[in-house]
Enzyme design. Structure first.
Site, PDB file in Angstrom:
ATOM      1  CB  SER A 127      -2.215   0.967   5.250  1.00  0.00           C
ATOM      2  OG  SER A 127      -2.841   0.071   4.360  1.00  0.00           O
ATOM      3  N   GLY A 180      -9.845   9.593   5.411  1.00  0.00           N
ATOM      4  CA  GLY A 180      -9.109  10.781   5.012  1.00  0.00           C
ATOM      5  C   GLY A 180      -7.728  10.867   5.623  1.00  0.00           C
ATOM      6  CG  ASP A 213      -2.030   1.035   1.109  1.00  0.00           C
ATOM      7  OD1 ASP A 213      -2.127   1.692   0.057  1.00  0.00           O
ATOM      8  OD2 ASP A 213      -2.807   1.180   2.068  1.00  0.00           O
TER       9      ASP A 213
END
Length: 400
Positions: A362, A344, A259
């Site tokens: 992540s 967010g 990620d």
């Protein structure tokens, strides 16, 4: 060194964009000082007294060397090490051993006898990873509801976290992988891990087609300026905006499996080696030395601000639930914390108490209908370690 209370260049208009690039990368040697505001945040979020925090940080500094010496002495019987606060409130370094013949490891280390060595635990975890990779849609059973698994030295097991109704699928994953069932420990987790990217207004960066994430660490790829962030925040080629203006594009992105992403921005923007605490102060970034297990770490994200927790697992495999855009999947090699996060906060930077960068946010187990998991019992947030991101894209972090 105390947190920076002001940064004169922030007054210039063009810094409105670059001032978000606070989450820079990391060097090597640890600073002996801890900023007062970071200490305050750590005590607030971790429930430590000033004396306990002092002791914890002292052990953090000493732990890598002590653990390495213990590992050399115990050899194949070494079963891991961690920092622990006992029922009496005392903070200790624990070293586990599967060798009953060893009684002591020297002053400052508490020896704990266990059944399985660290190598045996890691082998079982590797089997789970391999089994998950080999599963075929429509042929093998799905593993929806099996949320995460990792080596947990404190329980001397591979801890598998799952939804209450997913025990059968977790057992099936274990059986399919061939992992030693005696090594596995199944634990309920009521909320699925979710990637924390969504469209929000405020201090963040946006993709060209919407969706907000938090900036990670300022970095350079040769002469090209940019920053690292989470891969699930966007795909390569997407444009990136800040404060209503285009600033660059996603130059590289990987998700799932890893990620991580690298965003290239225009040369007119200034990269600063800072992390904001969302309360008017900033921390410098001094390097990328990876923290010890159970170290105190803090994260910065535009959605929930500055939050702290402990590193309670490394090399965690997390099964991130698909969001409304279908983004999800297995991600390997994440670091687990008990700090909270919200939609967010993805991509935001993590630092330790010595201002060493650790990774980018992540996923987090956020309850349905809630914007975050702050204040929730059993909250977890996972981050992608930063050094593999730097290596993958050939980046140099901006540091003090």
């Amino acid at each position: 060194m105390p947190a920076v209370q002001s940064w004169p260049r922030l007054a210039r208009a063009r810094i409105v964009v670059s001032s978000l690039l606070f989450l820079t990368a990391f060097g090597a040697a640890a600073s002996p000082s801890v900023s007062p505001s970071l200490r305050s945040a750590a005590q607030r979020d971790l429930g430590l007294s000033p004396a306990q925090l002092d002791r914890w940080l002292q052990i953090e500094r000493e732990a890598p060397q002590r653990a390495a010496l213990a590992q050399r002495r115990l050899g194949a019987h070494y079963a891991g090490s961690w920092i622990e606060r006992g029922d009496d409130g005392a903070v200790r370094l624990i070293v586990a051993s599967s060798d009953p013949r060893v009684a002591k490891l020297g002053p400052g280390v508490e020896l704990r006898q266990v059944r399985y060595s660290l190598a045996e635990l890691e082998a079982a975890k590797a089997r789970l990873d391999a089994g998950a990779r080999l599963r075929l849609p429509g042929i093998t059973r799905p593993i929806d509801g099996v949320y995460a698994w990792h080596v947990d030295p404190a329980s001397n097991s591979v801890l598998v976290r799952m939804a209450p109704q997913a025990l059968e699928r977790a057992v099936d994953l274990a059986a399919y992988s061939g992992a030693d069932s005696g090594v596995l420990r199944f634990e309920r987790m009521d909320v699925a891990p979710q990637a924390t990217a969504q469209v929000y207004s405020g201090i963040a960066y946006q993709k060209g087609n919407g969706g907000s994430c938090s900036i990670g660490f300022a970095a350079r790829q040769g002469a090209t300026k940019g920053f690292v962030t989470a891969g699930h925040c966007g795909v390569a080629g997407e444009s990136i905006w800040m404060n209503g203006a285009p600033v660059g594009y996603i130059a590289g992105s990987e998700f799932p499996v890893a990620d991580r992403a690298w965003v290239a921005i225009g040369d007119q923007h200034e990269l600063l080696p800072l992390v904001t605490n969302h309360a008017g102060a900033f921390f410098f970034v001094r390097g990328s030395y990876e923290s010890f297990h159970n170290s105190v770490v803090c994260r910065s994200g535009y959605r929930t601000g500055y939050q702290c927790g402990f590193v309670n697992a490394k090399d965690v495999t997390v099964n991130i639930a698909p969001n409304s855009s279908g983004i999800g999947g297995l991600v390997y090699g994440l670091t687990q914390t008990n700090a909270c996060a919200g939609f967010g906060d993805s991509g935001g930077g993590w630092i330790d108490t010595y201002e060493h960068a650790q990774g980018v946010t992540s996923a987090s187990n956020i309850p349905a209908g809630s914007p975050h998991n702050c204040g929730m019992f059993g909250a977890f947030t996972w981050f992608q370690p930063v050094n593999p991101i730097l290596e993958r894209y050939g980046l140099t972090l901006v540091t003090l």
